[in-house]
Structure formats: C-alpha cells, structure tokens
Design a protein around this motif. Structure first.
Motif, mmCIF file in Angstrom:
data_model
loop_
_atom_site.group_PDB
_atom_site.id
_atom_site.type_symbol
_atom_site.label_atom_id
_atom_site.label_comp_id
_atom_site.label_asym_id
_atom_site.label_seq_id
_atom_site.Cartn_x
_atom_site.Cartn_y
_atom_site.Cartn_z
ATOM 1 N N ARG A 57 0.612 -0.916 -0.035
ATOM 2 C CA ARG A 57 0.122 -0.439 0.191
ATOM 3 C C ARG A 57 1.098 0.961 -0.126
ATOM 4 O O ARG A 57 2.090 1.476 0.799
ATOM 5 N N THR A 58 0.627 2.241 -0.648
ATOM 6 C CA THR A 58 1.284 3.473 -0.609
ATOM 7 C C THR A 58 0.152 4.614 -1.099
ATOM 8 O O THR A 58 -0.491 4.403 -1.838
ATOM 9 N N ARG A 60 -2.239 6.966 0.422
ATOM 10 C CA ARG A 60 -4.265 7.273 0.844
ATOM 11 C C ARG A 60 -4.447 5.764 0.079
ATOM 12 O O ARG A 60 -4.679 5.714 -0.843
ATOM 13 N N ILE A 61 -6.007 5.533 1.152
ATOM 14 C CA ILE A 61 -6.734 4.348 -0.065
ATOM 15 C C ILE A 61 -7.874 5.413 -0.948
ATOM 16 O O ILE A 61 -8.406 6.487 -0.158
ATOM 17 N N ASN A 82 -11.499 -0.036 -3.628
ATOM 18 C CA ASN A 82 -10.400 0.953 -3.018
ATOM 19 C C ASN A 82 -8.918 0.580 -3.988
ATOM 20 O O ASN A 82 -8.896 -1.005 -3.512
ATOM 21 N N ASP A 84 -4.427 1.919 -3.843
ATOM 22 C CA ASP A 84 -3.780 3.119 -3.797
ATOM 23 C C ASP A 84 -3.364 4.410 -4.054
ATOM 24 O O ASP A 84 -3.833 4.253 -4.888
ATOM 25 N N GLU A 85 -2.887 5.500 -3.521
ATOM 26 C CA GLU A 85 -2.805 5.946 -4.508
ATOM 27 C C GLU A 85 -2.180 5.834 -5.959
ATOM 28 O O GLU A 85 -2.805 6.777 -7.124
ATOM 29 N N VAL A 90 -6.396 -2.664 -3.356
ATOM 30 C CA VAL A 90 -5.766 -3.239 -2.259
ATOM 31 C C VAL A 90 -6.916 -3.973 -1.451
ATOM 32 O O VAL A 90 -6.614 -4.868 -0.761
#
Length: 110
Positions: A57-58, A60-61, A82, A84-85, A90
């Motif tokens: 995960r990078t 915000r979602i 959803n 990651d940016e 994810v």
C-alpha cells in the motif's frame, strides 16, 4: 487469517468491480487474486493480494469503482473496490446498510 482463493461469487464481484475500474484484463486479474476476510462484522469485506506477491500500500486509499446490490434478505449492499494512490487495488469494502452479515452475493450484479 491466511489468504485464500476467492469463491466463485467473490470472483464475479471482483470481475465486475475491475471492469468498472477499467483494470486491464479484468477476468485474468480476478483469477490471479488471493483474498482474506477483513474484520467487518461479517459483511464480506476482503483484503486483496496478487498470487505470489506481498500486499503493498502506498499513501492514501481511493475508490476505484463500486456496485450496489440487494442481499437475499432485501437489504442494500455497497461493494467498493479501493486502491492505493497508485491505483493498485488493495481491498473490497462491503457495507451492508443495516450492518448485518452478508448472506450471498447475487448471481446478477446488474
């Protein structure tokens, strides 16, 4: 809880969400995923991981796509893919609007 192969119902939902999010080759993408249940009171939310990959995960979602359907008891359900940016999926957040457990993902998701 360990990652597992998605059920056929989950694959149908993942495929539809992937199509709506314009993920390339949505069918193959959905088949390559492993999932694990999230702590959501049994509403069906899933953490996603590509087979053989580590969950990354990078930042915000963000919402990539969503679909609304009715559970077999008639209660509205919202499923949201959803990411990651970087737009890497994810999770699938499933919210049954009365907060009860999801009974079944319908065959016809619309």
């Amino acid at each position: 809880m360990d990652f597992r192969s998605p059920t056929p119902d989950e694959v149908r939902l993942l495929r539809l969400l992937a199509l709506r999010a314009e993920i390339d080759n949505a069918d193959a993408w959905a088949q390559r995923l492993q999932v694990r249940s999230m702590l959501d009171g049994g509403m069906g939310s899933l953490e996603l991981q590509a087979v053989g990959a580590q969950a990354l995960r990078t930042g915000r979602i963000i919402e990539l796509s969503s679909v609304t359907f009715r559970d077999s008891d008639g209660v509205a359900v919202i499923a949201t893919l959803n990411g990651d940016e970087d737009r890497r999926p994810v999770e699938v957040d499933i919210w049954k609007t009365d907060y009860s457990q999801l009974r079944q993902i319908p065959i016809d998701l619309g």
